[in-house]
Design an enzyme around this catalytic site. Structure first.
Site, PDB file in Angstrom:
ATOM      1  N   CYS A   2       0.846  -1.183   0.000  1.00  0.00           N
ATOM      2  CA  CYS A   2       0.000   0.000   0.000  1.00  0.00           C
ATOM      3  C   CYS A   2       0.887   1.241   0.000  1.00  0.00           C
ATOM      4  CB  CYS A   2      -0.940   0.099   1.197  1.00  0.00           C
ATOM      5  SG  CYS A   2      -1.998  -1.310   1.428  1.00  0.00           S
ATOM      6  N   ARG A  27       3.282   0.305  -5.309  1.00  0.00           N
ATOM      7  CA  ARG A  27       3.183  -0.378  -4.012  1.00  0.00           C
ATOM      8  C   ARG A  27       1.886  -1.166  -3.855  1.00  0.00           C
ATOM      9  NH1 ARG A  27       6.913   1.719  -0.401  1.00  0.00           N
ATOM     10  NH2 ARG A  27       5.762   0.757   1.264  1.00  0.00           N
ATOM     11  N   TRP A  74      -2.947  -2.484  -1.597  1.00  0.00           N
ATOM     12  CA  TRP A  74      -2.642  -3.870  -1.950  1.00  0.00           C
ATOM     13  C   TRP A  74      -3.334  -4.693  -0.872  1.00  0.00           C
ATOM     14  CZ3 TRP A  74      -0.221  -8.219   0.098  1.00  0.00           C
ATOM     15  CH2 TRP A  74       0.125  -9.215  -0.833  1.00  0.00           C
ATOM     16  N   ASN A  98      -1.020   1.624   6.102  1.00  0.00           N
ATOM     17  CA  ASN A  98      -0.237   0.617   5.386  1.00  0.00           C
ATOM     18  C   ASN A  98       0.318  -0.346   6.424  1.00  0.00           C
ATOM     19  OD1 ASN A  98       1.526  -0.888   3.819  1.00  0.00           O
ATOM     20  ND2 ASN A  98       3.128   0.670   3.888  1.00  0.00           N
ATOM     21  N   GLY A  99       0.056  -1.631   6.256  1.00  0.00           N
ATOM     22  CA  GLY A  99       0.567  -2.623   7.216  1.00  0.00           C
ATOM     23  C   GLY A  99      -0.516  -3.624   7.546  1.00  0.00           C
ATOM     24  N   GLU A 482      16.234 -16.415 -12.017  1.00  0.00           N
ATOM     25  CA  GLU A 482      15.827 -15.008 -12.112  1.00  0.00           C
ATOM     26  C   GLU A 482      15.123 -14.753 -13.456  1.00  0.00           C
ATOM     27  OE1 GLU A 482      15.263 -12.506 -10.474  1.00  0.00           O
ATOM     28  OE2 GLU A 482      15.508 -10.748 -11.728  1.00  0.00           O
ATOM     29  N   LYS A 486      11.351 -13.368 -13.842  1.00  0.00           N
ATOM     30  CA  LYS A 486      10.994 -12.180 -14.633  1.00  0.00           C
ATOM     31  C   LYS A 486       9.850 -12.508 -15.578  1.00  0.00           C
ATOM     32  CE  LYS A 486      12.330  -9.817 -12.795  1.00  0.00           C
ATOM     33  NZ  LYS A 486      13.151  -9.670 -11.649  1.00  0.00           N
ATOM     34  N   GLU A 489       6.403 -13.294 -13.728  1.00  0.00           N
ATOM     35  CA  GLU A 489       5.726 -12.227 -12.999  1.00  0.00           C
ATOM     36  C   GLU A 489       5.137 -11.156 -13.910  1.00  0.00           C
ATOM     37  OE1 GLU A 489       8.108  -9.947 -10.203  1.00  0.00           O
ATOM     38  OE2 GLU A 489       9.846 -10.080 -11.495  1.00  0.00           O
ATOM     39  N   HIS A 505      16.696 -35.135 -13.331  1.00  0.00           N
ATOM     40  CA  HIS A 505      16.167 -35.744 -12.099  1.00  0.00           C
ATOM     41  C   HIS A 505      14.666 -35.483 -11.942  1.00  0.00           C
ATOM     42  CE1 HIS A 505      20.153 -36.920 -10.919  1.00  0.00           C
ATOM     43  NE2 HIS A 505      20.562 -35.705 -11.234  1.00  0.00           N
ATOM     44  N   LYS A 605       5.600  -3.467  -5.286  1.00  0.00           N
ATOM     45  CA  LYS A 605       7.053  -3.297  -5.345  1.00  0.00           C
ATOM     46  C   LYS A 605       7.699  -3.509  -3.983  1.00  0.00           C
ATOM     47  CE  LYS A 605      10.862  -2.025  -7.432  1.00  0.00           C
ATOM     48  NZ  LYS A 605      11.429  -3.023  -8.320  1.00  0.00           N
TER      49      LYS A 605
HETATM   50  C1  F6R Z   1      10.877  -9.517  -8.551  1.00  0.00           C
HETATM   51  C2  F6R Z   1      10.973  -8.614  -7.425  1.00  0.00           C
HETATM   52  C3  F6R Z   1      10.774  -9.180  -6.066  1.00  0.00           C
HETATM   53  C4  F6R Z   1      11.726  -8.501  -5.071  1.00  0.00           C
HETATM   54  C5  F6R Z   1      11.431  -8.968  -3.658  1.00  0.00           C
HETATM   55  C6  F6R Z   1      12.394  -8.360  -2.642  1.00  0.00           C
HETATM   56  O1  F6R Z   1      11.124  -8.848  -9.749  1.00  0.00           O
HETATM   57  O2  F6R Z   1      11.180  -7.437  -7.582  1.00  0.00           O
HETATM   58  O3  F6R Z   1      10.946 -10.557  -6.049  1.00  0.00           O
HETATM   59  O4  F6R Z   1      13.035  -8.801  -5.439  1.00  0.00           O
HETATM   60  O5  F6R Z   1      10.125  -8.602  -3.310  1.00  0.00           O
HETATM   61  O6  F6R Z   1      12.331  -6.970  -2.661  1.00  0.00           O
HETATM   62  P1  F6R Z   1      13.490  -6.099  -2.053  1.00  0.00           P
HETATM   63  O7  F6R Z   1      14.702  -6.258  -2.894  1.00  0.00           O
HETATM   64  O8  F6R Z   1      12.969  -4.685  -2.081  1.00  0.00           O
HETATM   65  O9  F6R Z   1      13.722  -6.585  -0.650  1.00  0.00           O
END
Ligand code: F6R
Length: 610
Positions: A2, A27, A74, A98-99, A482, A486, A489, A505, A605
Site C-alpha cells: 500500500c 506499491r 494492496w 499501510n501494514g 531469475e 521475470k 511475474e 532428475h 514493489k
Molecule cells: C521480482 C521482485 C521481487 C523482489 C522482492 C524483494 O522482480 O522485484 O521478487 O526482489 O520482493 O524486494 P526487495 O529487494 O525490495 O527486498
C-alpha cells in the site's frame, strides 16, 4: 505494501495528492482513495481498481482544500473493493493505513460488543474505531493516539486527520515505512521519498514507535510515550526526473537500459580503478570486525535472493568463508545456527521488505554482525544494520526488478573481493584480473542491452507459449531462476528455472516439442557439461533458446533461436551480462501479450507484510 501520502500547506491538494499516489502506485493498485479536509469537513472519494478509476472523481473534492491524504491499496484483509478502500471515515475522524494489524480480530470483537458497526472487512477499520473510542474518552487526539497504539499489534504506518482539528494531521509509524517531507510553508508524508521528490528533497525519517504532527509550518515528533524527539531533515540525492519514464514505453525498459550507467556509478563509488583499490567507507567493510567472521548467512527475498545466490559463490570463492543463502521468510522462523561469528548479509532493493527486516532484527539480537546491501537510502533495513553497502542504482519503479538485480550482483562482487583482500584469501593475480574485468564491465553491459532488437524478434516467436524452462549451471543457475521469475511475474507464462544438471532428475519429463528451454551457456568452466545438458533437451525435441558467446557457432548450431551475449571472461561478472537478455525477453514477451508490464497483477514493489 500500500502507498500512503499526505499534504498540509496552502496549495489546492487533491490533484497534488493524486499525483503523489501515481508515484506510489507500484506499491499496490487494487483500489485507491483520497480524503481532504476543508472548512471543518472531511470529503472523501474512493474507487476500485487502479488510480485511473479514481481520477475522474477528483472533481468531487473541493478545489480549495489545502490538506488531505491518499492511499493506494494492496489488499491483505478484505477484498479489493471500493468498500474496503482507504481512507476510512467515522464521524470527524479519517485514517489511512499501510501494514497489518495482527490482533484485529480480537479488537474487532471487543469493539462490536461495545456497539460499533463496521463498514468494511479491513483490519484498518479497527484502528479507526479504537481511536475514535479513545478520543471520546480523552478529548485530545494526540493522547488518543498514544492510548490506541497500546492496543495494536502488528505493523502500521497511519495517516490521521480530525475535522475538529483543521490545519494538522498525524502520522504514526510502527513497522511499516513512512517518510515525512519538509517543505517551505507546507509539509508532506509518504510511504517513500519518491512520492515527495517533486516537492522537496528534505526528508524526516520516523523510527518505529514514533508519531508526528504535521502542520503547514511545523513538524513535531514524539515517541509513543509522548517524549518529544528531535529529528533533523536529511537531504536526498535522487532527482524527481530520475523517477520519470524519460520517453521509454515502460519503467522496466528504461531501467534495463540504465544498467550500463548503474554499473559505472557503482564502480566509481566503491572502487578506485586507477589504483586498483577498494573504497572501504563505501563498501561498508570499515564498519565490520572482519577477524570475527567465521561464516556468512545471506538473507533476501525474490530477485534479491537470486542475487544472493550468486553472491554466495563469490563470498565462498574470494573469502573462503562458508556461506549460506536463505529465503528471509524461512530463515527467521527456524532457529538458524548464527552467532557472534556470523556475518549476516541482508539484500534488499527497497530496504523495507518485512521478512528481510525481521531477519536483520533477529540477527542483531543474536549478536551477529549485520551488513545490508540496499538501494534506498535511509530505509529500514540499512538503518537496522551495523554496516551498509548502498547500491545507489537510482529509483526502481517497475515492479519487476532489473537494474537492482545487476547492481546487487556487482555489489557482492566488490564486497567479497574487498573482504578477501583484507583476509588475504584472494590471490594478487586474481585481484588484478578482477579489476581489469570491472573496467570492461560497463561497456559490455551496454552491448548486452543493445541486443534488444534480436531479442524482440525472438519474443515474437515465443510469446504464445504456455510454459518455459530456464537452465544454467554455476552462477548461470541463479540467472536461470531469475530469468524464469521475470517472465512469469510480468507475462503470466508459467516458467521455472533449474540447474542444468538437475533437469534429468525430474523436470525433463516436461520437455516436448512445445517446450521452450532458455539455456544459458557462457564460456565458463561448466560449458561442456552445460552443452551436454542442452543436448539432452534437444534429444527430447525441446525448443532450445540459447544465450551464449557471440562467436560460439557450436552452441548456436544446436539452438532454435540464439541470443548472442558479450563475454567478460569472469564467471561471476558474466551473470550480470547473461541476465540482461532474459530481462529483455521477459519484457518483450509480456508487452506482446499486452500485460501491464510495470504493475503486474497481484504484486507490489515493496513487500512490507510478512
Ligand atoms: C521480482 C521482485 C521481487 C523482489 C522482492 C524483494 O522482480 O522485484 O521478487 O526482489 O520482493 O524486494 P526487495 O529487494 O525490495 O527486498
Amino acid at each position: 505494501m500500500c502507498g500512503v501520502i499526505g499534504y498540509v500547506g496552502s496549495k489546492s491538494c487533491a490533484r497534488l495528492i493524486f499525483d503523489g499516489l501515481k508515484r506510489l502506485e507500484y506499491r499496490g493498485y487494487d483500489s485507491a482513495g483520497i480524503a481532504v479536509l476543508d472548512h471543518g469537513k472531511i470529503e472523501l472519494v474512493k474507487a476500485e481498481g487502479k488510480l485511473v478509476h479514481l481520477e475522474p472523481r477528483l472533481e468531487e473534492l473541493p478545489l480549495k482544500a489545502t490538506m488531505g491524504m491518499g492511499h493506494t491499496r494492496w489488499a491483505t484483509h478484505g477484498a479489493p473493493t471500493a468498500r474496503n478502500a482507504h481512507p476510512h471515515l467515522h464521524g470527524d475522524l479519517v485514517i489511512i493505513h499501510n501494514g497489518i494489524i495482527e490482533n484485529y480480530r480480537e479488537l474487532k470483537e471487543q469493539l462490536m460488543k461495545s456497539g460499533v458497526e463496521f463498514k468494511s472487512d479491513t483490519d484498518t477499520e479497527v484502528v479507526l474505531h479504537q481511536l475514535h473510542a479513545e478520543l471520546e474518552r480523552t478529548k485530545d487526539l494526540k493522547a488518543a493516539i498514544m492510548e490506541t497504539v497500546k492496543h495494536l499489534r502488528g505493523a502500521y504506518a497511519l495517516g490521521i486527520m480530525y475535522a475538529r482539528e483543521p490545519g494538522q494531521m498525524y502520522v504514526v509509524k510502527q513497522g511499516s515505512p513512512v517518510v515525512l517531507g519538509a517543505g517551505d510553508g507546507e509539509n508532506f508524508f509518504g510511504s517513500d521519498a519518491l512520492a515527495l521528490l517533486p516537492h522537496t528533497n528534505r526528508a524526516v525519517f520516523l523510527m518505529d514507535g514514533e508519531f508526528a504532527r504535521l502542520k503547514a509550518d511545523s513538524i513535531e515528533v514524539w515517541d509513543f510515550a509522548g517524549k518529544s524527539v528531535r529529528r533533523d531533515p536529511a537531504v536526498l540525492n535522487w532527482s524527481a526526473s530520475s523517477a520519470d519514464k524519460q520517453g521509454y514505453k515502460h519503467y522496466m525498459l528504461k531501467e534495463i537500459h540504465e544498467q550500463p550507467a548503474v554499473m559505472s556509478s557503482i564502480l566509481s563509488r566503491l572502487v578506485d580503478l586507477k589504483e586498483n583499490t577498494f573504497v572501504d567507507k563505501e563498501t561498508g567493510i570499515d564498519a565490520l570486525d572482519l577477524g570475527r567472521i567465521k561464516n556468512v548467512a545471506i538473507v533476501a527475498c525474490g530477485t534479491a535472493h537470486y542475487a544472493g545466490q550468486i553472491g554466495r559463490y563469490m563470498i565462498e570463492e574470494f573469502t573462503r568463508l562458508p556461506a549460506n543463502v536463505e529465503l528471509a521468510s524461512e530463515f527467521r522462523y527456524r532457529n538458524p545456527c548464527i552467532d557472534a561469528s556470523t556475518l549476516v548479509i541482508a539484500v534488499s532493493q527497497s530496504g523495507e521488505t518485512a521478512d528481510t527486516l525481521a531477519c536483520v532484527k533477529h540477527a542483531v539480537e543474536r549478536g551477529c554482525q549485520v551488513m545490508s546491501i540496499c538501494n534506498v537510502r535511509f530505509s529500514s533495513i540499512p538503518r537496522a544494520s551495523h554496516a551498509v553497502l548502498y547500491m545507489e542504482a537510482g529509483p526502481e519503479v517497475g515492479v519487476a526488478s532489473t537494474k537492482a538485480f545487476t547492481a546487487m550482483v556487482l555489489s557482492f562482487y566488490v564486497l567479497s573481493l574487498a573482504i578477501g583482500e583484507k583476509l588475504k584469501t584472494v590471490a594478487a593475480r586474481r585481484l588484478e584480473k578482477s579489476f581489469d574485468s570491472m573496467r570492461h564491465l560497463p561497456a559490455l553491459v551496454d552491448r548486452a542491452v543493445n541486443a534488444a532488437g534480436v531479442i524482440e524478434e525472438i519474443a515474437h516467436k515465443l510469446y504464445e507459449a504456455q510454459n518455459m524452462l530456464f537452465i544454467g549451471r554455476g552462477p548461470s543457475f541463479p540467472v536461470a531462476t531469475e530469468g524464469a521469475l521475470k517472465l512469469k511475474e510480468i507475462s503470466y507464462i508459467h516458467a521455472e528455472g533449474y540447474a542444468g544438471g538437475e533437469l534429468k532428475h525430474g523436470p525433463i519429463a516436461l520437455v516436448d516439442r512445445h517446450m521452450p528451454v532458455v539455456s544459458i551457456a557462457p564460456r565458463d568452466n561448466q560449458y561442456e557439461k552445460m552443452i551436454s545438458n542442452i543436448e539432452e533437451v534437444r534429444a527430447r525435441q525441446g525448443r532450445i533458446i540459447g544465450v551464449g558467446d557471440i562467436e560460439d557457432e557450436r552452441f548456436r548450431s544446436i539452438c532454435e533461436h540464439y541470443i548472442p551475449c558479450p563475454q567478460i571472461g569472469d564467471d561471476h561478472l558474466q551473470s550480470i551480462l547473461s541476465v540482461i537478455p532474459l530481462q529483455l525477453l521477459a519484457y518483450y514477451v509480456a508487452d506482446m501479450r499486452g500485460t501491464d508490464v510495470d504493475q503486474p497483477r497481484n504484486l507490489a514493489k515493496s513487500v512490507t507484510v510478512e
